[in-house]
Design a protein around this motif. Structure first.
Motif, PDB file in Angstrom:
ATOM      1  N   VAL A  62      37.699  52.382  36.257  1.00 24.22           N
ATOM      2  CA  VAL A  62      38.844  53.178  35.815  1.00 24.22           C
ATOM      3  C   VAL A  62      38.426  54.614  35.531  1.00 24.22           C
ATOM      4  O   VAL A  62      39.097  55.566  35.917  1.00 24.22           O
ATOM      5  N   TYR A  89      40.176  45.926  38.024  1.00 24.68           N
ATOM      6  CA  TYR A  89      39.668  47.114  37.357  1.00 24.68           C
ATOM      7  C   TYR A  89      38.521  46.778  36.416  1.00 24.68           C
ATOM      8  O   TYR A  89      38.581  45.796  35.663  1.00 24.68           O
ATOM      9  N   THR A  91      36.366  48.297  33.367  1.00 17.32           N
ATOM     10  CA  THR A  91      36.645  49.320  32.364  1.00 17.32           C
ATOM     11  C   THR A  91      35.923  49.047  31.062  1.00 17.32           C
ATOM     12  O   THR A  91      35.550  47.905  30.767  1.00 17.32           O
ATOM     13  N   ASP A  95      42.503  46.893  27.109  1.00 18.82           N
ATOM     14  CA  ASP A  95      43.896  46.716  27.523  1.00 18.82           C
ATOM     15  C   ASP A  95      44.383  47.925  28.309  1.00 18.82           C
ATOM     16  O   ASP A  95      44.654  48.975  27.738  1.00 18.82           O
ATOM     17  N   LEU A  96      44.491  47.765  29.623  1.00 24.11           N
ATOM     18  CA  LEU A  96      44.980  48.847  30.472  1.00 24.11           C
ATOM     19  C   LEU A  96      46.183  48.410  31.293  1.00 24.11           C
ATOM     20  O   LEU A  96      46.546  49.059  32.256  1.00 24.11           O
ATOM     21  N   THR A 100      48.419  50.349  34.663  1.00 19.80           N
ATOM     22  CA  THR A 100      48.666  49.846  36.015  1.00 19.80           C
ATOM     23  C   THR A 100      50.157  49.652  36.245  1.00 19.80           C
ATOM     24  O   THR A 100      50.651  49.812  37.361  1.00 19.80           O
ATOM     25  N   ALA A 107      47.706  45.022  39.266  1.00 16.59           N
ATOM     26  CA  ALA A 107      46.287  44.638  39.242  1.00 16.59           C
ATOM     27  C   ALA A 107      46.156  43.137  39.039  1.00 16.59           C
ATOM     28  O   ALA A 107      46.904  42.524  38.280  1.00 16.59           O
ATOM     29  N   ASP A 109      43.291  41.630  37.861  1.00 20.60           N
ATOM     30  CA  ASP A 109      42.507  41.320  36.664  1.00 20.60           C
ATOM     31  C   ASP A 109      41.823  42.586  36.156  1.00 20.60           C
ATOM     32  O   ASP A 109      41.775  43.611  36.834  1.00 20.60           O
ATOM     33  N   TYR A 110      41.283  42.476  34.934  1.00 23.10           N
ATOM     34  CA  TYR A 110      40.511  43.543  34.317  1.00 23.10           C
ATOM     35  C   TYR A 110      39.186  42.942  33.842  1.00 23.10           C
ATOM     36  O   TYR A 110      39.179  41.884  33.223  1.00 23.10           O
ATOM     37  N   CYS A 125      36.375  35.782  37.811  1.00 24.47           N
ATOM     38  CA  CYS A 125      37.416  36.549  38.488  1.00 24.47           C
ATOM     39  C   CYS A 125      37.419  36.257  39.981  1.00 24.47           C
ATOM     40  O   CYS A 125      38.483  36.046  40.579  1.00 24.47           O
TER      41      CYS A 125
END
Length: 261
Positions: A62, A89, A91, A95-96, A100, A107, A109-110, A125
């Motif tokens: 990110v 992503y 990062t 919490d993003l 997105t 997205a 997954d993060y 993932c």
């Protein structure tokens, strides 16, 4: 072969991502390969253009330090090249999701840059991505789709044990393999670790959708014929996937005919 792309300007972290992905691909024998590991967005996009028409998996930092790019702008450019891309992503923030959503990126997954848990997060993932891709390739005739709230769920028909009417009017309980029943008659001890899904529905309509593989054995039960393990005609009960369902007097003749008993 599914191409995988990495973009992170931290070379040490990028190498850790590569190692984690390659290990998971090797262990599970996934039909995937890292085709690009780049420190900047332009290099990644140039590599993606070399694979036209191929749906890729993209692990994107990110917080790219290039002033003209960040992971979200890069994700938007990727969507133009690869509309069905799987975006993940990486990062330092937990919490993003809202970012997105702003970019309409959807997205998958993060992954948080946690030194201790990075490899496990990457492996988990990638496994989830593989499962999603396999699910999408299934024959639609082998999937039962239902809606719970605002969410559509796709259940493999091979996992369905039976449907039963719920205590709440117009609600149906769908029992999957090894599920714990939440009403009516259950197996002794109630053992099981699967799911019971509560949704709005009608047994007659469901039977019409699913066809010959399911039979209405009681006004409250629609069962998968291939999951029936035992028929107790005297007491009007069936054992289905380890659980007991009711069998009505009206349901007996058709059941015996279908099972050729």
């Amino acid at each position: 072969m599914i191409p995988i792309y990495l973009c992170d300007d931290d070379s040490a972290l990028r190498r850790r991502l590569e190692t984690a992905l390659e290990r998971k691909i090797l262990i599970e024998d996934y039909d995937m390969r890292i085709v690009c590991s780049a420190a900047d967005g332009v290099s990644l996009l140039n590599a993606a253009r070399q694979e036209p028409g191929k749906r890729g998996i993209y692990f994107l930092d990110v917080e790219l330090k290039d002033g003209s790019w960040d992971g979200f702008r890069l994700g938007r450019e990727i969507r133009c090249l690869d509309p069905h891309a799987t975006l993940i992503y990486v990062t330092g923030f937990g919490d993003l999701a809202y970012r997105t959503f702003q970019y309409h990126l959807e997205a998958f997954d993060y992954i948080v840059k946690d030194p201790e848990g990075l490899e496990e997060s990457v492996a988990r993932c990638l496994e989830a991505v593989r499962d999603r891709l396999l699910e999408e390739r299934r024959d639609p005739a082998q999937i039962y789709t239902l809606q719970t709230g605002e969410t559509l769920q796709h259940i493999p028909i091979s996992d369905i044990l039976f449907f039963e009417t719920a205590p709440i009017a117009h609600h149906i309980l769908l029992h999957t393999r090894e599920s714990r029943t939440s009403g009516k008659v259950s197996a002794p001890g109630g053992a099981g670790s699967g799911r019971v899904i509560d949704f709005l529905g009608n047994l007659n309509e469901i039977q019409s959708q699913l066809g010959e593989g399911f039979l209405r054995v009681h006004r409250a039960y629609l069962v998968a014929l291939d999951k029936i393990e035992e028929v107790d005609l005297r007491h009007g009960r069936l054992r289905v996937g380890g659980y007991e369902c009711l069998l009505s007097r009206r349901g007996k003749p058709e059941l015996l005919k279908r099972l050729q008993l």
